[in-house]
Design a protein around this motif. Structure first.
Motif, short mmCIF file in Angstrom:
data_model
loop_
_atom_site.label_atom_id
_atom_site.label_comp_id
_atom_site.label_asym_id
_atom_site.label_seq_id
_atom_site.Cartn_x
_atom_site.Cartn_y
_atom_site.Cartn_z
N GLU A 248 0.82 -1.21 0.00
CA GLU A 248 0.00 0.00 0.00
C GLU A 248 0.85 1.26 0.00
OE1 GLU A 248 -3.22 0.61 -0.23
OE2 GLU A 248 -3.64 -1.49 -0.57
N THR A 249 2.01 1.20 0.65
CA THR A 249 2.87 2.39 0.75
C THR A 249 3.89 2.48 -0.37
OG1 THR A 249 4.36 1.17 2.22
CG2 THR A 249 2.61 2.48 3.25
N ALA A 250 3.90 1.50 -1.28
CA ALA A 250 4.90 1.49 -2.35
C ALA A 250 4.62 2.62 -3.35
CB ALA A 250 4.89 0.15 -3.07
N GLU A 251 5.68 3.29 -3.77
CA GLU A 251 5.54 4.36 -4.75
C GLU A 251 5.81 3.83 -6.15
OE1 GLU A 251 7.47 7.99 -4.02
OE2 GLU A 251 6.97 8.07 -1.88
N SER A 252 5.14 4.43 -7.12
CA SER A 252 5.32 4.03 -8.52
C SER A 252 6.69 4.50 -9.02
CB SER A 252 4.22 4.62 -9.39
OG SER A 252 2.96 4.12 -9.00
N TRP A 253 7.32 3.70 -9.83
CA TRP A 253 8.64 4.02 -10.37
C TRP A 253 8.67 3.66 -11.85
CZ3 TRP A 253 10.67 -0.41 -12.41
CH2 TRP A 253 10.16 -1.62 -11.92
N GLY A 254 9.68 4.12 -12.54
CA GLY A 254 9.85 3.76 -13.94
C GLY A 254 9.76 4.93 -14.89
N LEU A 283 -1.28 9.03 -39.09
CA LEU A 283 -1.63 8.60 -37.74
C LEU A 283 -1.07 9.56 -36.69
CD1 LEU A 283 -0.86 4.79 -38.11
CD2 LEU A 283 -3.08 5.91 -38.27
N PRO A 284 -1.92 10.19 -35.87
CA PRO A 284 -1.43 11.06 -34.79
C PRO A 284 -0.61 10.25 -33.79
CG PRO A 284 -3.79 11.38 -35.15
CD PRO A 284 -3.40 10.16 -35.91
N LEU A 285 0.53 10.79 -33.39
CA LEU A 285 1.44 10.10 -32.47
C LEU A 285 1.51 10.87 -31.15
CD1 LEU A 285 3.41 7.66 -32.38
CD2 LEU A 285 5.22 9.23 -33.13
N ARG A 286 1.27 10.16 -30.07
CA ARG A 286 1.31 10.74 -28.73
C ARG A 286 2.41 10.09 -27.89
NH1 ARG A 286 -3.41 13.56 -27.02
NH2 ARG A 286 -5.12 13.47 -28.55
N ARG A 287 2.83 10.80 -26.86
CA ARG A 287 3.75 10.23 -25.89
C ARG A 287 2.98 9.63 -24.73
NH1 ARG A 287 6.79 14.95 -27.18
NH2 ARG A 287 8.83 14.46 -28.07
N LEU A 288 3.45 8.48 -24.24
CA LEU A 288 2.95 7.88 -23.00
C LEU A 288 4.11 7.78 -22.02
CD1 LEU A 288 0.66 4.84 -23.95
CD2 LEU A 288 0.01 7.19 -23.53
N ARG A 289 3.75 7.69 -20.74
CA ARG A 289 4.75 7.43 -19.70
C ARG A 289 4.15 6.39 -18.76
NH1 ARG A 289 7.32 12.70 -17.20
NH2 ARG A 289 5.35 12.76 -16.04
N LEU A 290 4.87 5.27 -18.59
CA LEU A 290 4.36 4.14 -17.81
C LEU A 290 5.19 3.96 -16.55
CD1 LEU A 290 3.88 1.54 -20.70
CD2 LEU A 290 2.27 3.27 -19.89
N SER A 291 4.51 3.82 -15.41
CA SER A 291 5.15 3.56 -14.12
C SER A 291 4.37 2.47 -13.40
CB SER A 291 5.18 4.83 -13.26
OG SER A 291 5.78 5.90 -13.95
N ALA A 292 5.00 1.84 -12.39
CA ALA A 292 4.36 0.80 -11.61
C ALA A 292 5.00 0.70 -10.24
CB ALA A 292 4.43 -0.55 -12.32
N SER A 293 4.23 0.23 -9.26
CA SER A 293 4.76 0.01 -7.91
C SER A 293 5.37 -1.38 -7.77
CB SER A 293 3.64 0.19 -6.88
OG SER A 293 3.11 1.48 -6.92
N ALA A 294 4.84 -2.35 -8.52
CA ALA A 294 5.33 -3.73 -8.43
C ALA A 294 5.16 -4.41 -9.78
CB ALA A 294 4.58 -4.50 -7.35
N LEU A 295 6.14 -5.25 -10.14
CA LEU A 295 6.14 -5.94 -11.43
C LEU A 295 6.57 -7.38 -11.21
CD1 LEU A 295 5.94 -5.50 -14.59
CD2 LEU A 295 8.41 -5.12 -14.52
N ARG A 296 5.90 -8.32 -11.91
CA ARG A 296 6.29 -9.72 -11.75
C ARG A 296 6.05 -10.49 -13.05
NH1 ARG A 296 1.46 -11.72 -7.58
NH2 ARG A 296 -0.24 -11.74 -9.11
N ASP A 337 1.23 -3.94 -10.76
CA ASP A 337 0.26 -3.30 -9.87
C ASP A 337 0.78 -1.90 -9.53
OD1 ASP A 337 -1.94 -2.91 -8.29
OD2 ASP A 337 -1.17 -4.05 -6.57
N GLY A 338 -0.14 -1.04 -9.08
CA GLY A 338 0.23 0.35 -8.83
C GLY A 338 0.65 1.07 -10.09
N VAL A 339 0.00 0.72 -11.20
CA VAL A 339 0.37 1.26 -12.50
C VAL A 339 -0.11 2.71 -12.64
CG1 VAL A 339 -0.06 1.06 -14.98
CG2 VAL A 339 0.42 -0.97 -13.63
N VAL A 340 0.73 3.54 -13.22
CA VAL A 340 0.35 4.91 -13.59
C VAL A 340 0.62 5.08 -15.08
CG1 VAL A 340 0.72 7.37 -13.20
CG2 VAL A 340 0.96 5.76 -11.30
#
Length: 350
Positions: A248-254, A283-296, A337-340
């Protein structure tokens, strides 16, 4: 504080400090609202200042010097306590703001990162698969990559806790690895994007230009970690019970950078070693930024013939009318999990 109370009792009536009783502006994050203790501290500090001024004016009183000193000392102490409390509140707000709290519907980085004005939080599962390659071009300047008639696809399942339209569920049928002849970069293309919420379906088309479908979708706790479809086209994602595995207290990283073409539903490597202006460009091109608190990475073979087959009702055919000759899910899944997910504005054409 006792000395201040005595001083206030002895001093003449005074007007309340309007700044102390001012509520926080509506629509601001909850962390920016002053707590009762902070407001009381500010009120007391202000009262101390007003009281000091009032008492100092009563120079004829026999106890004015003692009372004035008490009020000044109490007012200074309360002001210091208020500054410490305000400093803590600001630090706490910055922490919550930068973490994209899953308990807030406010886009996490909207204020600090104007180039990423939209934010989604939740969790995601990706299961790759070996699928039959589509025939012909996927779009103008975009072609499928294949070897002996096979390419890489799969399924992506997302549960959004927060988004610009609120919580909803999403499933993407990944169909092929593709290549851009204009920017010389690679992507995974999803031929079908399905959502559980009508407002999300409308926003996909109106805001980002994503072709999507409104479906009856259910995420179930038990069963194989796969997508199942019935004859009516209803979708069930099983094995979702253990997807909240981040602390619950994990912060998103990446903050992994990705390029995204919404109209084609493809995620591209953010790399263009060569550019051919004569190809594509629609095709319109956008930027994304992906983060997560946990990955498996989890070993999870699909034993059922219908698992991740996308063979229920009209799912047998893609929106382009093609039918997959085969789809063989890989025996593992990648889960986060904890994806942004942060979405930026259009910056180029592909």
């Amino acid at each position: 504080l006792t000395m201040a109370a005595v001083a206030l009792a002895l001093s003449p009536p005074m007007a309340s400090c309007s700044r102390c009783l001012q509520p926080a502006a509506p629509g601001r994050p909850s962390s920016e609202y002053r707590s009762d203790s902070v407001a009381e501290t500010h009120l007391l500090a202000s009262a101390g200042r007003h009281g000091a001024a009032a008492v100092l004016r009563r120079e004829t009183s026999s106890h004015s010097a003692l009372v004035s000193a008490a009020v000044v000392v109490a007012g200074a102490a309360c002001a210091r306590a208020q500054r410490r409390q305000r400093g803590f509140s600001r630090r706490r707000h910055r922490t919550v703001h930068n973490r994209a709290s899953r308990n807030s519907d406010v886009p996490a980085e909207a204020a600090d990162e104007p180039q990423f004005p939209w934010s989604f939080t939740g969790r995601v599962r990706f299961r790759p698969a070996l699928v039959s390659a589509p025939q012909g071009q996927v779009a103008e300047g975009v072609k499928a990559l294949s070897l002996f008639g096979a390419t890489v696809g799969g399924s992506v399942c997302l549960q959004y806790d927060t988004s610009p339209v609120g919580p909803y569920l999403e499933i993407v049928q990944m169909t092929a690895a593709v290549f851009s002849e204009r920017l010389w970069t690679f992507a995974l293309w999803g031929s079908r994007l399905m959502v559980s919420d009508a407002e999300a379906d409308s926003a996909n088309g109106d805001v980002w230009g994503v072709p999507s479908e409104l479906r009856d979708i259910a995420f179930e706790s038990d069963g194989e970690a796969a997508v199942f479809a019935d004859d009516s086209g209803r979708l069930r994602v099983r094995g979702w019970g253990g997807m909240r595995f981040a602390e619950e207290t994990a912060e998103s990283w990446g903050r992994l950078p990705i390029w995204w073409t919404p109209t084609l539903k493809a995620l591209w490597l953010p790399l263009s070693p060569w550019r051919d202006e004569s190809k594509g460009g629609a095709l319109p091109l956008r930027r994304l930024r992906l983060s997560a608190s946990a990955l498996r990475l989890r070993w999870e073979p699909v034993t059922s013939e219908d698992g991740d087959a996308f063979r229920g009702g009209d799912l047998k055919r893609s929106p382009k009318g093609e039918t997959e000759a085969f789809r063989i899910p890989f025996p593992f899944v990648v889960e986060a999990d904890g994806v942004v997910i942060e979405i930026g504005d259009v910056f180029d054409q592909l």
